[in-house]
Design a protein around this motif. Sequence first.
Motif, PDB file in Angstrom:
ATOM      1  N   LEU A 248       0.794  -1.238   0.000  1.00  0.00           N
ATOM      2  CA  LEU A 248       0.000   0.000   0.000  1.00  0.00           C
ATOM      3  C   LEU A 248       0.819   1.278   0.000  1.00  0.00           C
ATOM      4  N   CYS A 249       2.135   1.157   0.167  1.00  0.00           N
ATOM      5  CA  CYS A 249       3.000   2.347   0.227  1.00  0.00           C
ATOM      6  C   CYS A 249       2.552   3.304   1.330  1.00  0.00           C
ATOM      7  N   ASN A 250       2.141   2.755   2.458  1.00  0.00           N
ATOM      8  CA  ASN A 250       1.623   3.545   3.574  1.00  0.00           C
ATOM      9  C   ASN A 250       2.684   3.630   4.661  1.00  0.00           C
ATOM     10  N   PHE A 251       3.266   4.797   4.825  1.00  0.00           N
ATOM     11  CA  PHE A 251       4.318   4.978   5.829  1.00  0.00           C
ATOM     12  C   PHE A 251       3.791   4.753   7.242  1.00  0.00           C
ATOM     13  N   ASN A 252       2.648   5.373   7.563  1.00  0.00           N
ATOM     14  CA  ASN A 252       2.146   5.330   8.937  1.00  0.00           C
ATOM     15  C   ASN A 252       1.850   3.915   9.407  1.00  0.00           C
ATOM     16  N   ALA A 253       1.195   3.122   8.548  1.00  0.00           N
ATOM     17  CA  ALA A 253       0.783   1.787   8.960  1.00  0.00           C
ATOM     18  C   ALA A 253       1.887   0.750   8.807  1.00  0.00           C
ATOM     19  N   SER A 254       2.988   1.108   8.134  1.00  0.00           N
ATOM     20  CA  SER A 254       4.022   0.114   7.862  1.00  0.00           C
ATOM     21  C   SER A 254       4.988  -0.073   9.018  1.00  0.00           C
ATOM     22  N   GLY A 255       5.171   0.928   9.854  1.00  0.00           N
ATOM     23  CA  GLY A 255       6.116   0.818  10.962  1.00  0.00           C
ATOM     24  C   GLY A 255       5.490   0.142  12.162  1.00  0.00           C
ATOM     25  N   GLU A 256       6.315  -0.450  13.003  1.00  0.00           N
ATOM     26  CA  GLU A 256       5.820  -1.095  14.215  1.00  0.00           C
ATOM     27  C   GLU A 256       5.760  -0.059  15.336  1.00  0.00           C
ATOM     28  N   THR A 257       4.859   0.906  15.173  1.00  0.00           N
ATOM     29  CA  THR A 257       4.721   1.960  16.160  1.00  0.00           C
ATOM     30  C   THR A 257       4.042   1.431  17.415  1.00  0.00           C
ATOM     31  N   VAL A 258       4.405   2.005  18.553  1.00  0.00           N
ATOM     32  CA  VAL A 258       3.804   1.598  19.822  1.00  0.00           C
ATOM     33  C   VAL A 258       2.315   1.934  19.819  1.00  0.00           C
ATOM     34  N   ILE A 259       1.988   3.122  19.318  1.00  0.00           N
ATOM     35  CA  ILE A 259       0.588   3.536  19.183  1.00  0.00           C
ATOM     36  C   ILE A 259       0.103   3.102  17.810  1.00  0.00           C
ATOM     37  N   HIS A 260      -1.041   2.457  17.751  1.00  0.00           N
ATOM     38  CA  HIS A 260      -1.545   1.932  16.477  1.00  0.00           C
ATOM     39  C   HIS A 260      -1.728   3.059  15.466  1.00  0.00           C
ATOM     40  N   SER A 261      -1.444   2.762  14.218  1.00  0.00           N
ATOM     41  CA  SER A 261      -1.498   3.782  13.166  1.00  0.00           C
ATOM     42  C   SER A 261      -2.895   4.398  13.033  1.00  0.00           C
ATOM     43  N   ASP A 262      -3.942   3.603  13.230  1.00  0.00           N
ATOM     44  CA  ASP A 262      -5.301   4.143  13.156  1.00  0.00           C
ATOM     45  C   ASP A 262      -5.538   5.175  14.258  1.00  0.00           C
ATOM     46  N   ASP A 263      -5.017   4.882  15.460  1.00  0.00           N
ATOM     47  CA  ASP A 263      -5.161   5.828  16.571  1.00  0.00           C
ATOM     48  C   ASP A 263      -4.356   7.101  16.308  1.00  0.00           C
ATOM     49  N   ILE A 264      -3.186   6.949  15.687  1.00  0.00           N
ATOM     50  CA  ILE A 264      -2.374   8.128  15.354  1.00  0.00           C
ATOM     51  C   ILE A 264      -3.115   9.014  14.357  1.00  0.00           C
ATOM     52  N   GLU A 265      -3.740   8.388  13.363  1.00  0.00           N
ATOM     53  CA  GLU A 265      -4.499   9.169  12.383  1.00  0.00           C
ATOM     54  C   GLU A 265      -5.675   9.875  13.039  1.00  0.00           C
ATOM     55  N   THR A 266      -6.327   9.204  13.990  1.00  0.00           N
ATOM     56  CA  THR A 266      -7.427   9.842  14.723  1.00  0.00           C
ATOM     57  C   THR A 266      -6.927  11.055  15.501  1.00  0.00           C
ATOM     58  N   LEU A 267      -5.792  10.897  16.169  1.00  0.00           N
ATOM     59  CA  LEU A 267      -5.216  12.011  16.918  1.00  0.00           C
ATOM     60  C   LEU A 267      -4.861  13.167  15.988  1.00  0.00           C
ATOM     61  N   TYR A 268      -4.317  12.851  14.817  1.00  0.00           N
ATOM     62  CA  TYR A 268      -3.975  13.905  13.854  1.00  0.00           C
ATOM     63  C   TYR A 268      -5.205  14.698  13.428  1.00  0.00           C
ATOM     64  N   SER A 269      -6.314  14.004  13.290  1.00  0.00           N
ATOM     65  CA  SER A 269      -7.533  14.688  12.855  1.00  0.00           C
ATOM     66  C   SER A 269      -8.025  15.690  13.895  1.00  0.00           C
ATOM     67  N   LEU A 270      -7.588  15.523  15.148  1.00  0.00           N
ATOM     68  CA  LEU A 270      -8.018  16.416  16.229  1.00  0.00           C
ATOM     69  C   LEU A 270      -7.012  17.534  16.500  1.00  0.00           C
ATOM     70  N   CYS A 271      -5.855  17.473  15.845  1.00  0.00           N
ATOM     71  CA  CYS A 271      -4.826  18.488  16.097  1.00  0.00           C
ATOM     72  C   CYS A 271      -5.284  19.858  15.604  1.00  0.00           C
ATOM     73  N   THR A 272      -5.031  20.863  16.409  1.00  0.00           N
ATOM     74  CA  THR A 272      -5.378  22.236  16.041  1.00  0.00           C
ATOM     75  C   THR A 272      -4.222  23.160  16.399  1.00  0.00           C
ATOM     76  N   GLU A 273      -4.197  24.305  15.779  1.00  0.00           N
ATOM     77  CA  GLU A 273      -3.198  25.309  16.109  1.00  0.00           C
ATOM     78  C   GLU A 273      -3.464  25.846  17.512  1.00  0.00           C
ATOM     79  N   PRO A 274      -2.417  26.088  18.301  1.00  0.00           N
ATOM     80  CA  PRO A 274      -2.640  26.631  19.647  1.00  0.00           C
ATOM     81  C   PRO A 274      -3.254  28.022  19.606  1.00  0.00           C
TER      82      PRO A 274
END
Length: 529
Positions: A248-274
Amino acid sequence: MSNYKLTKKQIKQEIIKCGKDPIYFINNYGKIVHPLRGLVPFNTYPFQTDLLEDFNNFRFNIILKARQLGISTISAAYVLWLMMFYKNKNVLVIATKFQTAKNLVKKVKQIMKNLPEWMKISKIKIDNAASFELSNGSQIKASSTSPDAGRSEALSLLVIDEAAHIENMDELWAGLYPTISTGGRVIALSTPNGVGNWFHKICTEAEQGANDFHLTNLPWDVHPDHDQDWFDKETKNMSKREIAQEFLCNFNASGETVIHSDDIETLYSLCTEPTYRTGFDRNYWIWKEYEPGFNYLMTADVARGDGKDYSVFHIIKLEEMEVVAEYRGKPSPDTFADFLLEVSKEYGSALVVIENNSVGFAVLDKLIDKECPNLYYSIKGTHEYIDAVTALSNSNAVAGFTTSQKTRPLIIAKLEEFIRNKLITLYSKRTVDEMRTFIWNNGRAEAMRTCNDDLVMALAIGCWVRDTALIKNSRDSEYNKAFMNSMFLQKSEMSIKIPGMNGYRRTDAIERQKKAKKEIESFSWLYKG
């Protein structure tokens, strides 16, 4: 045209035509060994033709690819064309393993050996397993990924196979780049392997136009013979991470991250400028200001201020587990201590939890000197939280939080649990970026090489303290009342540097309890049970 006898004039015309166009050369005279059909003509697919054009048009090419697309083979064919039709070209191939680099050199040699004899305008002069040289002075060799790979070379073309999987690629690139600085070209190709490594950074920068690399993205379905049935069959016994990496050429989901890639994407969707970027260096980001009636926790990690690590802290609104402010910078320990005290007061004398590493002790000492009213203490050896009042008379009490071999996996597991169960609200892209490079390495959770995990670890401490020291102990109301008392010690109580030593002056306990009692009601959520 290679199937019938040519005149000398036709041969000359063909050689000239091939020398001008690698696509024509490969499609008309290239042959490759197919695993099932044996020796077959090399008829390029449209995406391979586009690649050959890119190799000619761009000096630096980086290819994010799925497996089984024949990218290594088309690269080998291009290398042969370059060596055949240009004199004194020096090509170096490096890969994850020396054997992988040797295999690419072998492909170049095989394609050459299967050319018509009249097309071999240069002959193999020196032939070794990992290298060969042509009579026109052009040469190719495979190299290991040692730090001195190619350092003494002046390269015409550098081929980096499976670049995302090469350890220490940043260091290798620093040594290899001068070898191509006089006009050499680069072809770097790989499946993804998580984020934060050299390949990911180069691809990301290329996509943003921030470097000289031309990026080509080739997922599995660019191949005309790969349909959904093929994909389903190939991926049937693969994990989600393996599919992301290999197809899939997906960087986020390809690594063995401690936090699951789906959860990381969810967190990114909530990020806002301070709402505010403030502080002495404008690295203090505030999303929400202090709200009376709510309780706050400050968790901090201290760095020396002169290295690659950062001094950081989070301000967490406890009732909602919401990170409302954050800092990341490189102040001196003294400056950081003053800043921590100031911000803690801004958030209603937030409980200050500092990792008591070597530099952290210096900051803790200064906060004790300044009579910080609300420091976190734990018991040496057991890491059990105790309130500040109890700590005064306990010789085993240690200011701050101790990250050890015992507590480190516990706090990381707690952070993962909070994020997985969506129990924490986070707005900071800086923190989520660190999560993308926070990986499992031989069973240990840590930042990728050259990356940081300061914000992640400080947040992990905050999750653990909130869930253990504050929530679990809230079942014992008397315990929490003592904890609340400790949160409202007056400055007059701190008469010397270290509580518990001889000479420490206590105020009237009855008066202290009267003052604390007034504050208990606003913190009743902590000790209801």
